[in-house]
Each structure stands twice: as C-alpha cells, then as structure tokens.
Design a protein around this motif. Structure first.
Motif, PDB file in Angstrom:
ATOM      1  N   TRP A  16       0.676  -1.247  -0.002  1.00 29.20           N
ATOM      2  CA  TRP A  16      -0.088   0.010   0.091  1.00 29.20           C
ATOM      3  C   TRP A  16       0.892   1.353  -0.098  1.00 29.20           C
ATOM      4  CZ3 TRP A  16      -4.382   2.146  -0.977  1.00 29.20           C
ATOM      5  CH2 TRP A  16      -4.761   3.319  -0.348  1.00 29.20           C
ATOM      6  N   PHE A  17       1.749   1.340   0.781  1.00 31.58           N
ATOM      7  CA  PHE A  17       2.827   2.509   0.825  1.00 31.58           C
ATOM      8  C   PHE A  17       3.686   2.540  -0.387  1.00 31.58           C
ATOM      9  CE2 PHE A  17       1.790   2.811   5.343  1.00 31.58           C
ATOM     10  CZ  PHE A  17       1.886   3.937   5.474  1.00 31.58           C
ATOM     11  N   PHE A  19       2.344   1.959  -3.445  1.00 31.26           N
ATOM     12  CA  PHE A  19       1.363   2.567  -4.001  1.00 31.26           C
ATOM     13  C   PHE A  19       1.220   4.073  -3.739  1.00 31.26           C
ATOM     14  CE2 PHE A  19      -2.951   4.307  -4.065  1.00 31.26           C
ATOM     15  CZ  PHE A  19      -3.174   4.299  -5.173  1.00 31.26           C
ATOM     16  N   LEU A  20       1.105   4.369  -2.511  1.00 32.59           N
ATOM     17  CA  LEU A  20       1.026   5.675  -1.924  1.00 32.59           C
ATOM     18  C   LEU A  20       2.106   6.611  -2.377  1.00 32.59           C
ATOM     19  CD1 LEU A  20      -1.023   6.898   0.013  1.00 32.59           C
ATOM     20  CD2 LEU A  20       0.324   6.633   1.807  1.00 32.59           C
ATOM     21  N   THR A  21       3.433   6.236  -2.167  1.00 25.10           N
ATOM     22  CA  THR A  21       4.505   7.204  -2.373  1.00 25.10           C
ATOM     23  C   THR A  21       4.905   7.307  -3.939  1.00 25.10           C
ATOM     24  OG1 THR A  21       5.774   5.256  -1.878  1.00 25.10           O
ATOM     25  CG2 THR A  21       5.309   6.862   0.002  1.00 25.10           C
ATOM     26  N   PHE A  22       4.149   6.444  -4.598  1.00 25.39           N
ATOM     27  CA  PHE A  22       4.767   6.284  -6.268  1.00 25.39           C
ATOM     28  C   PHE A  22       4.989   7.512  -6.777  1.00 25.39           C
ATOM     29  CE2 PHE A  22       3.900   5.678 -10.729  1.00 25.39           C
ATOM     30  CZ  PHE A  22       4.876   5.062 -10.963  1.00 25.39           C
ATOM     31  N   PRO A  23       3.707   8.293  -6.933  1.00 26.51           N
ATOM     32  CA  PRO A  23       4.294   9.583  -7.708  1.00 26.51           C
ATOM     33  C   PRO A  23       5.097  10.489  -7.097  1.00 26.51           C
ATOM     34  CG  PRO A  23       1.942   9.490  -7.036  1.00 26.51           C
ATOM     35  CD  PRO A  23       2.494   8.227  -6.363  1.00 26.51           C
ATOM     36  N   LEU A  24       5.289  10.555  -5.891  1.00 26.45           N
ATOM     37  CA  LEU A  24       6.227  11.772  -5.144  1.00 26.45           C
ATOM     38  C   LEU A  24       7.465  11.084  -4.954  1.00 26.45           C
ATOM     39  CD1 LEU A  24       3.669  13.160  -2.721  1.00 26.45           C
ATOM     40  CD2 LEU A  24       4.980  14.365  -4.231  1.00 26.45           C
ATOM     41  N   MET A  25       7.786   9.835  -4.693  1.00 22.06           N
ATOM     42  CA  MET A  25       9.133   9.335  -4.225  1.00 22.06           C
ATOM     43  C   MET A  25       9.861   8.796  -5.778  1.00 22.06           C
ATOM     44  SD  MET A  25       9.865   9.436  -1.118  1.00 22.06           S
ATOM     45  CE  MET A  25      11.109   8.120  -0.809  1.00 22.06           C
ATOM     46  N   ILE A  27       8.598   9.401  -9.364  1.00 26.76           N
ATOM     47  CA  ILE A  27       8.882  10.329 -10.446  1.00 26.76           C
ATOM     48  C   ILE A  27       9.485  11.560  -9.909  1.00 26.76           C
ATOM     49  CG2 ILE A  27       7.747  11.179 -12.402  1.00 26.76           C
ATOM     50  CD1 ILE A  27       5.155   9.226 -11.834  1.00 26.76           C
TER      51      ILE A  27
ATOM     52  N   TYR B  82      -3.853   9.361   0.830  1.00 29.24           N
ATOM     53  CA  TYR B  82      -3.129  10.116   1.615  1.00 29.24           C
ATOM     54  C   TYR B  82      -3.877  10.273   2.835  1.00 29.24           C
ATOM     55  CZ  TYR B  82       1.369  10.202  -0.194  1.00 29.24           C
ATOM     56  OH  TYR B  82       2.533   9.978  -0.747  1.00 29.24           O
ATOM     57  N   TYR B 116       8.516  15.643   3.892  1.00 31.93           N
ATOM     58  CA  TYR B 116       8.296  14.483   3.064  1.00 31.93           C
ATOM     59  C   TYR B 116       8.406  14.770   1.519  1.00 31.93           C
ATOM     60  CZ  TYR B 116       5.938  10.903   0.228  1.00 31.93           C
ATOM     61  OH  TYR B 116       5.365  10.052  -0.922  1.00 31.93           O
ATOM     62  N   GLN B 121      10.944  15.537  -3.218  1.00 37.11           N
ATOM     63  CA  GLN B 121      10.779  16.423  -4.668  1.00 37.11           C
ATOM     64  C   GLN B 121      11.697  17.567  -4.562  1.00 37.11           C
ATOM     65  OE1 GLN B 121       9.134  15.793  -7.346  1.00 37.11           O
ATOM     66  NE2 GLN B 121       8.536  13.779  -6.839  1.00 37.11           N
TER      67      GLN B 121
END
Lengths: 411, 300
Positions: A16-17, A19-25, A27, B82, B116, B121
């Motif tokens: 789940w995490f 998936f959750l952090t995919f866009p920010l971590m 890309i 989130y 975070y 980013q």
C-alpha cells in the motif's frame, strides 16, 4: 512472536505504501528541460522500510498489551530504572550534584565552540520548560510559542537601538512584555475550547512574524537588526571567547532558577489547579477553581520564559531578524516537550539535549531534521504518549496486608 | 467600478478554492471533533501529484483534454489515499486518548508530510503546466474575469452540488449525518462508524485535491509549503461559517475570499495573510460558534 499472518499483513501494508508514495518518491520531473527521471530504487527502500516498521510496531503493541495485562494494579507498577533513581532522594541528589559539576566544568574541558552549542541546548531546555508549563502541566496546546520568544528578542533589539538600554535592564522588561502579550492573546481565547487555542496561537505566531517582516519603519523588515551588544558584567571588557563562556554560565544560572521555580510551582496550589484543569475542566469549576484566571496565569508564565530567552537569544547572536521565528521553531520546542514527557522536568531536559545536540553532531542527517520532528510527534503520541521519562503523579499506596473484602470490592 | 468588479470576481475565485479545502475541515470536525491540521498538506499533495502527472503526460505528448482528466483523477485518488492513511496511522489509534493527543499527532503529521514532499521532490517553486485554455468568449471581459476564474467557479459549483446530493440522499451520506449527531448511537443502530470516518477523510481529501489542482493551474506555480497557509485560511473560513456546518463552510470561505481580495486591493498587499488571521481572532472573540453554527451544534 511473529506469525505468518502478521508477515502477510505487513507485506500488504508495505505494498500500500509503495502505491501511496509512487508519484512523489519515484517520479521526478524537470519542467524546464522537460525530462522525467524514474527513481525505482526509492520504491524498494519504501517497501523494505515500511515492512520493517510495520513489524516493529506490531511487536511493540503486543509487548505493551502483555505488560498491561500483567500489572493491573497501578500501585505496584514496576517503574523503569530512571524513575526509580529519581524517586530515591539520595540517588537523585547525588546525580544532580554530579550533573551540575559536569555542566560547570564543561567549558573548561571542551572548546568554546562546544560551549556555544551547549548554550543553545540550554536555551532550548529553558524554552521547553516554559512551554511545559503551558502544554504539559496545564494542557493548553500553544502553537505560537515562538511569537513570545520573538517579542523578547525584538524588545531587547529595539529598546537597545532607540533608548540604549542594557541587557540586564531589558531582561525583565522583555519577559514582562511577552507575558503581557500572553495575557492579551489568552484573554479572549482561553474561554474557548482547546483546539481553538491551538489554531489561534498558530495564527498569532504568524501575525507577529509577518508584522516584523513588513513593518519596515518599526522593525527594519527582513534585514533585521544587527550589532546588538552582548550582556555586560559590571563593565568588564571581555574577549569573544570569554563572552561566550560568560553566556554559558548565565544560561546555567537561568536554567537552575527555572528548574527551581517550575518544580516549586508544580507542587503549589496553582500547579495542582493546572493539573486538575488538564484532567477535567467541569469538575474543576465545580471545585471553585477560576478556569480562565488559572489558564491565563499558565499561559502568561510560559510566555514570560519565552520572552526571557528571547532577550538572551538576541544578546547571544547579536542579530535578530524575522526568519528566526517561524512556525518550525515552535514545532521544535513542542517536539522537545512531547518527546521528553509532558509535565516532566527531567524529561524535557533530556528531550532538548537529544533534539538539539543530535542534529548538531550528525550533520549528515540534518536534512532530515524536520521530517524527524514531525515523525517524533506522531510516533510518541501513538507508542508512548507519556514521553521518554514520564511524569509520575504523586499517589498513595496501601502497603499493608490486603484483606479479602477489599479485593472483592475491587472486582 | 471595473476595479471593484475585478476584485469581486477574484475574491469569489479565491473563496471557492478555500471552500473546497474548508469542507474537508468541517466534515472531519463534524464527525470526530478533530482539527485535521494535516488537511492543508493533503491539498498540497493533491496539487503536487497533479503537477507531476500533468508534466509527465505533456512531456510524452498527450492531448490537453486527456492531461486534464488524468491529472485531476490522479490527484483525487492519491490525495484520498493519503487522507485515508493519515487517519489510519495518526488518528485512529488515538480515538479514545485525551484531547491533546490527536491534536499533537495531527501537527506532527502536517510537519512530516511537508518535509516528505520537500525531500522527495524539491524546495523550489515549480511552474505548473497550463491546463485551462484561454476561451475566446472571455476576451471582451478578460480584464475583469479570466477564463481560469470561470472554470474554477463552475467546477466548484458542480462539486458542491454533488457533495450536497451525496450527503442528503445517499446511504453513506445518511450514515455520515447520523455519526456526526451521535457516534455511539450510530454504532448501536448498526452503522460501521470506522468506515464512515474513513469515507469522510476520503471525500474531504478528494475535494482538497481538486482545489489544489485548480489553484495551482490558476496561479501557475507550486511549492511544498503552499499547504500551510492555505490550510489555516480554510480553517478560518470553516470557523467563520460555523465549524461542522457544510453550508457554513461555503459561506465563510466566500466571505473570507472577498475580504482578502478587497483588503489587498484597497489597503495593502503586504499584509495579505494578516487579514485572515485577524478575522479569525475576531470571530473567535465575538462569535465563536460562527455564522451558521448553532450553540447546540447540529453537525453534518
């Protein structure tokens, strides 16, 4: 024990995490050069990290539950080792004397640079103890604590600039001014529910900072005020090194005074009223405690200490500007109180030492400082709300033989 | 006169964005009585997610319509995820703890999420791709109202109507109202309160994400710190309208937006944020229950 089921659940959580952090971590885009970089390695870190943390959290809760099941009787709690030392006057006093000796010898054993860092840590201890009165003892969440700190710092800077007042004159004035601001702000708000206080103090902190930043005629704006004199000692000329060491001893003195006052306050009628107010407001009012007045005293006393440290801060750095008084500063002080243990003096001292000295010596990790402060606030509330060193409330225990009737009544 | 109308329109735009965020505050407060400090950060994450998705798609050359839809949906999905996770981690274990505990946990979550995004980013301001084209029919009045203002006003109106429908007529909406009125009683009549709370967080976060997408494309740039101020202002709006009341949140947001717009237009733009905070302090002194909040708060 870790069962297969728990491992499976932790795996799901870590998925789940991911998936959750995919866009920010994973890309990262560069909108100027129009390139996309895919950081797949971060995904692996997230997966492993959350998996381990979930397992550890589960183990922690299992252990806590077991311990709770074992000790139902609060009188026969087995206290952690620090608490047992603190509760025996003999041990406690010799420890205090040893620590005081170490603190007094510190600037002679280490360099002035180290003493300077220690002075900062001492300032945060006193700030933490001041906020501890408000948050820990009286249970009022003050998120704009730094505003009072700013009031103190700017009152020294401005009074010195315009009226040429010295450090020792302004020290009490700065504290009192901050306390006055505390009363002015607290009076309308303290009658309301606790959450409103949190957000209004947050807003107040921002207002003070924005005014200092924009009102150029009054505070010289973002460029700040420089050339603030260091504290004097009966007109003695001091070199920079000596001034730093003098500052250090001054902070030790202030810390001792603060510890003494806060300790005495907690056992006073007022201190007990604060504790009671924190636990149950309605019962307190029924017992004849003036709610608003008691809260107001806590609030302005906390502000008073912030003002004192503000004056010292201005004298120590010889320069103030609004950037030193952001919300993050309030958050750091709050983390100190929460990590150490709300209401516990020893806890706050330990909390401040950890949170100020660790990032100072582990420079590599200083990037993650604020992230860690946020995580500490959340984690402490979930895992150990009483803090590293809990404030043990005075309680009376019956040490004689337990009679059967009493036991039956308990059940 | 034109200047007045221009300020009025920009105030409405501002206000409707605040409304999208304020609804999340007010709904959560209505149900579990907690100020969700991390809500501003959820909004920021929504804006950031839509920024990343939109930029990636535009680099790979997708058409504008597809970019808008995908970025909007992605922002809503991830923000909701989130919001859901924050509730599960930081608030659910503390549901029976003393009042101060969830508040501190919420502050911590807000700081955590902000840093975070900063670390994952960047701390720089990033240019947000232009998602809203300049409509030709707006041209004659373009000096008063831009096409992005029109899109924002239309979108928020549609979203508000959908939310009203959801709360008034659907099963989950009914369950939400019941939980807000009395959580224990709702449990007794067989409502899964945990699920209702999760649903509230998900809906509130999705609304904030839409707000994030709209404001980011309106202003044209984003940064990791935008959530903090926006969160406080939206909270101010929610309190102004009466926290816990949904129409109150919308009304409060519009008033706040207009106040800010006129104050910055006619007085000074240096103190833009001071107006909102001062308004907040004044409401709390003179009318802590807000405009539409009732003393024996009937919450939705």
């Amino acid at each position: 024990m870790i069962t297969v089921k728990e491992v499976k659940r932790s795996l799901l959580v870590s998925l789940w995490f991911v998936f959750l952090t995919f866009p920010l971590m994973v890309i990262k885009v560069n909108p100027y050069e129009r390139t996309v970089s895919w950081r797949w390695r971060n995904m692996v870190y997230v997966a492993i990290g959350t998996f381990v943390i979930t397992l550890l959290a589960k183990a922690w809760f299992a252990r806590k539950e077991k311990r709770m099941a074992r000790q139902q009787d609060s009188c026969h709690l087995r206290l952690p080792i620090i608490q047992r030392i603190l509760q025996k006057p003999g041990y406690r006093n010799s420890l205090a004397v040893f620590l005081l000796g170490a603190a007094l010898a510190f600037p002679h054993l280490f360099s002035t640079y180290q003493a300077n860092i220690m002075t900062t840590a001492l300032m945060y201890i006193v700030l933490g103890l001041g906020l501890n009165i408000v948050v820990g003892v009286a249970g009022l969440l003050d998120l704009g604590y730094v505003a009072f700190y700013a009031v103190g710092a700017y009152s020294y800077a401005l009074l010195n600039l315009h009226f040429d007042l010295g450090f020792w004159t302004v020290l009490p004035i700065g504290g009192l001014l901050a306390a006055l601001f505390g009363v002015l702000l607290g009076f309308p708000v303290l009658r309301l529910r606790g959450d409103y206080l949190a957000i209004v103090t947050l807003g107040f902190g921002e207002i003070i900072r924005l005014i200092l930043e924009n009102w150029n005629a009054f505070s010289k704006g973002p460029s700040g005020i420089s050339n603030i004199p260091r504290p004097g000692f009966f007109g003695l000329e001091m070199s920079l090194d000596q001034a730093m060491i003098y500052m250090y001893y001054l902070m030790i003195g202030l810390l001792l005074v603060t510890i003494f006052v806060v300790n005495r306050l907690q056992d006073s009628r007022l201190g007990r009223a604060w504790l009671a107010l924190r636990e149950d407001e309605i019962a307190c009012q029924a017992m004849g405690i003036d709610k608003t007045r008691t809260k107001l005293i806590a609030f302005s006393l906390g502000a008073f200490w912030a003002g004192l440290i503000g004056v010292i801060f201005a004298a120590k750095t010889t320069f103030v500007n609004p950037a030193s008084f952001t919300f993050m500063e309030s958050a750091i002080i709050l983390s100190i109180v929460v990590l150490g243990g709300m209401g516990s003096i020893v806890g706050v001292i330990l909390g401040a030492l950890i949170l100020v000295l660790l990032p100072e010596y582990l420079r590599a990790l200083s990037e993650y400082r604020m992230l860690a402060f946020g995580a500490i606030l959340v984690a402490m509330m979930i895992f150990k709300p009483e803090g590293l060193i809990a404030n043990v409330r005075r309680s009376y225990c019956y040490h004689g033989k337990k009679s059967n009737t009493a036991l039956k009544n308990d059940e | 006169m034109d200047y007045f109308i221009e300020l009025f329109c920009s105030g409405l735009t501002r206000g409707s964005i605040y409304a999208l965020i304020a609804l999340g505050y007010t709904m959560v407060y209505g149900i579990i009585g907690l100020i969700n400090f991390a809500h501003g950060e959820i909004y920021m994450i929504g804006a950031f997610t839509s920024f990343i998705v939109a930029t990636v798609l535009s680099i790979y050359g997708f058409p504008l319509a597809a970019i808008v839809v995908v970025a909007g949906v992605a922002a809503a999905i991830w923000s909701s995820a989130y919001g859901y996770t924050v509730e599960k981690i930081a608030y659910k274990p503390l549901r029976h703890a003393p009042r101060l505990a969830p508040l501190i946990s919420a502050i911590g979550m807000s700081i955590l999420l902000q840093n975070y995004v900063l670390l994952a980013q960047t701390s720089d301001f990033l240019p947000f791709p232009e998602l809203i084209p300049e409509f030709s029919f707006v041209e004659p009045i373009a000096h008063i109202i831009g096409s992005s203002d029109i899109v924002i006003l239309l979108t928020t109106t549609v979203v508000m109507l959908a939310l009203t429908f959801l709360i008034k007529f659907t099963r989950i909406g009914k369950a939400m109202r019941a939980t807000a009125q009395d959580r224990t009683m709702a449990l007794l009549v067989g409502i899964n309160v945990d699920r209702v709370i999760s649903a509230t967080f998900i809906i509130g976060s999705a609304l904030a994400a839409i707000g994030g997408l709209l404001i980011a494309s309106h202003i044209g740039q984003i940064n990791f710190a935008i959530g903090f101020i926006a969160g406080i202002k939206a909270f101010t709006a929610a309190v102004l309208g009466g926290i816990g009341s949904i129409p109150g949140a919308v009304l409060g947001s519009l008033i706040l937006g207009l106040t800010e717009s006129f104050a910055t237009g006619y007085i000074s733009s240096d103190y833009e944020d001071v107006f909102a905070f001062s308004l907040l302090v004044l409401i709390l002194i003179f009318k802590p229950s807000g405009l539409l909040g009732k003393a024996e708060t009937k919450k939705v």
